[in-house]
Every structure is written in C-alpha cells, then in structure tokens.
Design a protein around this motif. Structure first.
Motif, mmCIF file in Angstrom:
data_model
loop_
_atom_site.group_PDB
_atom_site.id
_atom_site.type_symbol
_atom_site.label_atom_id
_atom_site.label_comp_id
_atom_site.label_asym_id
_atom_site.label_seq_id
_atom_site.Cartn_x
_atom_site.Cartn_y
_atom_site.Cartn_z
ATOM 1 N N LEU A 403 29.953 -62.225 -38.588
ATOM 2 C CA LEU A 403 28.917 -61.917 -39.575
ATOM 3 C C LEU A 403 29.004 -60.459 -40.014
ATOM 4 N N GLY A 404 29.348 -59.576 -39.069
ATOM 5 C CA GLY A 404 29.552 -58.177 -39.432
ATOM 6 C C GLY A 404 30.713 -57.993 -40.386
ATOM 7 N N VAL A 405 31.804 -58.736 -40.153
ATOM 8 C CA VAL A 405 32.960 -58.686 -41.045
ATOM 9 C C VAL A 405 32.564 -59.162 -42.445
ATOM 10 N N ILE A 406 31.766 -60.217 -42.499
ATOM 11 C CA ILE A 406 31.325 -60.751 -43.786
ATOM 12 C C ILE A 406 30.485 -59.717 -44.544
ATOM 13 N N VAL A 407 29.559 -59.057 -43.830
ATOM 14 C CA VAL A 407 28.732 -58.032 -44.467
ATOM 15 C C VAL A 407 29.601 -56.889 -44.975
ATOM 16 N N ALA A 408 30.554 -56.441 -44.151
ATOM 17 C CA ALA A 408 31.437 -55.344 -44.563
ATOM 18 C C ALA A 408 32.282 -55.748 -45.768
ATOM 19 N N THR A 409 32.745 -57.001 -45.784
ATOM 20 C CA THR A 409 33.517 -57.498 -46.923
ATOM 21 C C THR A 409 32.665 -57.530 -48.180
ATOM 22 N N ALA A 410 31.420 -57.975 -48.035
ATOM 23 C CA ALA A 410 30.516 -58.038 -49.183
ATOM 24 C C ALA A 410 30.238 -56.649 -49.740
ATOM 25 N N ILE A 411 30.131 -55.658 -48.860
ATOM 26 C CA ILE A 411 29.901 -54.282 -49.307
ATOM 27 C C ILE A 411 31.139 -53.740 -50.015
ATOM 28 N N GLY A 412 32.305 -54.038 -49.434
ATOM 29 C CA GLY A 412 33.553 -53.529 -49.997
ATOM 30 C C GLY A 412 33.966 -54.218 -51.284
ATOM 31 N N THR A 413 33.788 -55.541 -51.360
ATOM 32 C CA THR A 413 34.166 -56.305 -52.558
ATOM 33 C C THR A 413 33.017 -57.239 -52.935
ATOM 34 N N PRO A 414 31.948 -56.689 -53.479
ATOM 35 C CA PRO A 414 30.764 -57.517 -53.772
ATOM 36 C C PRO A 414 31.043 -58.626 -54.772
ATOM 37 N N GLY A 415 31.962 -58.396 -55.715
ATOM 38 C CA GLY A 415 32.271 -59.432 -56.697
ATOM 39 C C GLY A 415 32.883 -60.651 -56.063
#
Length: 443
Positions: A403-415
């Motif tokens: 879940l942390g990886v998903i949040v970090a991914t969303a922050i890095g590539t929100p699109g």
C-alpha cells in the motif's frame, strides 16, 4: 477435439517445476536494466545492495503468505479465487477484469517485444523483424501450451536453465573484473547529489523487479501434493531469485562502479563488453532473449488459467471456461489471451496500458494477501502442513508495504495511478451488466 467444463486439470507439476515457474515469472528483463535506475537514486553501492536485499525480504514475506493461500485453495485461479471466497464476486471480477484482460496480455505483449528486439539484435536482423518475431513467439508459446502443462513446463524448465546460465555468466564476468577490489562496491559517488528520501523512490523499481511470483498460484490446480509442494516451490524459487539479484548487482557494481552503473543504459551488456568486446553485447542479447521468452511462457500459462476460472464461474464467456478433455489445457482461454496479446503487440499500445494497470496489479497483491486474515478466522481449525511463520506480522508487513508503494507511485505518477483506478472502476458497471445478462440467460 472435445471440450467440457467438467474436465479438470491434472496434477503433474513437482517442486522443481514449481520453482522454475517462480524463477521464470520473476526474472524477466527487469534485472538487466532496473539496477541502473536504483543506482541513480542512491549515493553508493552499499544502499543499492541494501535496497535489493530489503526488496527481496519483503517479497519473500509475500511469497510465504502465498504458500499458505495456495495450500488452502490448491486450484487454478490464484488471487481471483481468494478474493471471490473472502470478499465476494465483485472484487474478484475487478481483479480479473484488470489482470486477465489488460495486465496479463499487456505484459506478454511488452515482454514479447523485448524478446524480439534482443533476438533480432543477436541475429543481426533489421528492426522491422521485431513485431513479426514477437507475434511468432506468442503464437509458438500458445501452441505449445495447447498440449497441456507438461509440455509448457518442459519448455519453461529449458528457458529457466538458459536464463540462469546467462545470469551466472554475467556474475562470473562481473566478479572477474573486480580483480579483488570488492571495496569499490561501497565507494560513495560524489558526482551527483541524492535528494533526501530518494531511497523510497529507489525501492519502487526494486519491488517491481521482484514481481511475478504469483504465477505458480495461478496454476495451483496442476501441482502434485500442493499442500506441501506449493510452499516449498515458492520459497525455493524466490530464494534463488534473491540470490541471483544480489549477485548480479554486486557484478554490476564491481564491473562498472556505482557511477558507471548509474550512467549505463544497458549495464549487463556493458559488463560483458568489458571482457568480450562487441561479442559481449551479442552474448548478453541472447541471454536476455531467453529470459524474456521464458517469462512470456509463464505469463500466458498463468493468465489463461485465470481467464478459464472466470469463464467457469460465468464471470466471462462460458466457452473460455472449458478445459480440453485430452490435454487438460484451457485451450480457448489460451487462444483468447494469445490473440489479444498479439493485437496489443501490433498496435503498440501495451506500454501505456502497463503503466495504467501497475497500481491495479499491486492492489490485487495487497488484497490477495489480506484474504489470509479472513481464512485464518473462518477456517481456524483447518489442518494444514504449512502455515506462514510469524503470523500476523508477515502478511501485515507485506500489505502495508505494498500500500505504501501504491501511495508513492500515485504521488510520483498521479496520471497513471488515476487511470488505473478509472480502469478498475469501469469494471463495476461491466460486472452489473454481465450479471444481469447471465440472469436473463438463466431465467
């Protein structure tokens, strides 16, 4: 040829076949490129190796959890089955919608294109050969798997041996270049500043490179003595992957140095070129071609069994749920997955699809492991030869990390993350329409 959903799979896979599936499903083309990205985001070789070790241990925690899940439900379908039983048909459908219809064929198209690219380079073929070779590889793999799991496992075992041979050669060459100066691994690179907290971004590609360990669970219905074989094969295979990844990174660091690894577009080829010159790049191209071809074989076999399980549940076209009576293979599902992967290959749209579905894939892993808590409560007294150690700590760590990886991914590539969630959400009305259509047909 007679097809019938009453026919079941035959349990023909042993522990070494299972371990080969784990190794082949994880080691594709990532380890030959991803380490350069990790080096870019770190200051020396020590954090590089630490990140690969941390990523390996976190993934191993997930693998051990999958061992218990597979032992509890040793049938084809993997995460789809666990989600259906624990959380109901809608989450299971959304997982299948995202993975079996987009992620599996998308990854096959992407990796088959990578295979064709390196194969054409090794053979000295012009660039226009790439797409025909990729289509030919997909067609050949689907054709072999038409003849059942033994034929597919035989092919997979051969390519697992070949990819391990290529990795072993890379490790040996890299260590030979060190000339005993292993301390260079720890040398701090002062040529560029590393932002505070960049190690979080460096962990993302590491975890993605460790992905693919779930394919054996997709084929659990064909594993002999699954309560014992599945956990052992998963642990053995992932242990081998972690060892390979650490040694390969040591080879990169001592062969190129940390700065050289960070600047390299093709670290594996660069290491080999130091010893064998131009022929080194050709040798490595052959090795990467073998590795990526083996991954495609596993992704097609595993993805087809998820599709077949969905079809048998009438969550997809019923014909896709059929199993061939002679070869005990999901031939219709294999054909559907192969054709769709070929369409994506020829259209060239797989790259963006893969970016869009990455979050969905990792959400599936997180919720898949989370079903273990439900199974432990619901079937507390079920006798099992294997239970995940350090429960509930290991599944909790894995779920929180993903879940942390998903949040970090969303922050890095929100699109990309937003489109992934849109694709998943689009499955909700499709599920409603599908259920309505099925009720109309039945009634």
């Amino acid at each position: 040829m007679t097809n019938d959903t009453s026919h079941s799979y035959l349990r023909r896979l042993g522990i070494w076949d299972g371990a080969a599936i784990v190794i082949g499903g994880v080691i594709g083309g990532g380890i030959f490129r991803t380490p350069a990205t990790v080096a870019e985001r770190t200051a020396s070789g020590l954090p590089v190796l630490a990140l690969w070790a941390i990523g390996g241990l976190l993934t191993l925690a997930g693998v051990l959890c999958y061992g218990e899940l597979g032992a509890r439900r040793p049938q084809a379908g993997g995460i789809y089955i666990y989600l259906r039983e624990a959380f109901g048909p809608l989450p299971a459908f959304l997982f299948g919608w995202t993975m079996a219809l987009i992620n599996y064929p998308g990854s096959v198209a992407a990796v088959a294109t990578t295979f064709a690219d390196y194969a054409s380079r090794a053979a000295g073929l012009p660039g226009w050969w790439v797409k025909p070779l990729a289509v030919g590889a997909i067609t050949f793999i689907v054709g072999v798997n038409f003849f059942g799991i033994r034929a597919g496992a035989w092919m997979q075992n051969v390519f697992t041996v070949l990819k391990l041979a290529a990795i072993t050669m890379l490790i040996v060459v890299g260590l030979a270049l060190a000339h005993g100066h292993l301390g260079s691994v720890m040398t701090v690179d002062t040529t560029h500043a590393v932002p505070h907290g960049a190690w979080i971004g460096a962990l993302l590609p590491v975890l993605f490179a460790y992905g693919g360990f779930h394919y054996l669970n997709d084929m659990a219905g064909e594993v002999r003595d699954p309560q014992r074989t599945l956990p052992r094969a998963l642990a053995l295979g992932m242990g081998g992957v972690i060892l390979c990844y650490l040694l390969v990174n040591v080879a990169y660091l001592v062969g190129l140095g940390h700065a050289g690894l960070a600047a390299s577009d093709a670290p594996a080829a660069d290491v080999m070129s130091h010893v064998f010159g131009a022929h080194g790049a050709t040798i490595m191209a052959i090795g990467i071609a073998c590795s990526t071809f083996g991954y495609c074989s596993i992704a097609i076999a595993g993805g087809a069994r998820v599709l077949q399980t969905m079809g048998a549940d009438r969550m997809f076209f019923h014909a896709v749920g059929q199993i061939d009576s002679r070869w005990r293979a999901p031939q219709v599902a294999l054909a559907v997955l192969g054709i769709w992967a070929i369409v994506l290959t020829l259209s060239g749209t797989f790259g963006q699809l893969m970016n869009y579905t990455t979050v969905g894939e990792w959400l599936g892993h997180a919720f898949g492991i989370a079903t273990l808590f439900w199974y432990r409560r619901r079937f507390a007294d079920q006798p099992l030869p294997y239970r995940v150690p350090l429960y509930p700590l290991l599944p909790f760590i894995f779920v929180c990390t993903v879940l942390g990886v998903i949040v970090a991914t969303a922050i890095g590539t929100p699109g990309d993350a937003g489109m992934s969630l849109v694709i998943i959400a689009c499955g909700v009305p499709v599920y409603g329409l599908w259920r309505y259509w099925e009720k109309r047909r039945a009634g």
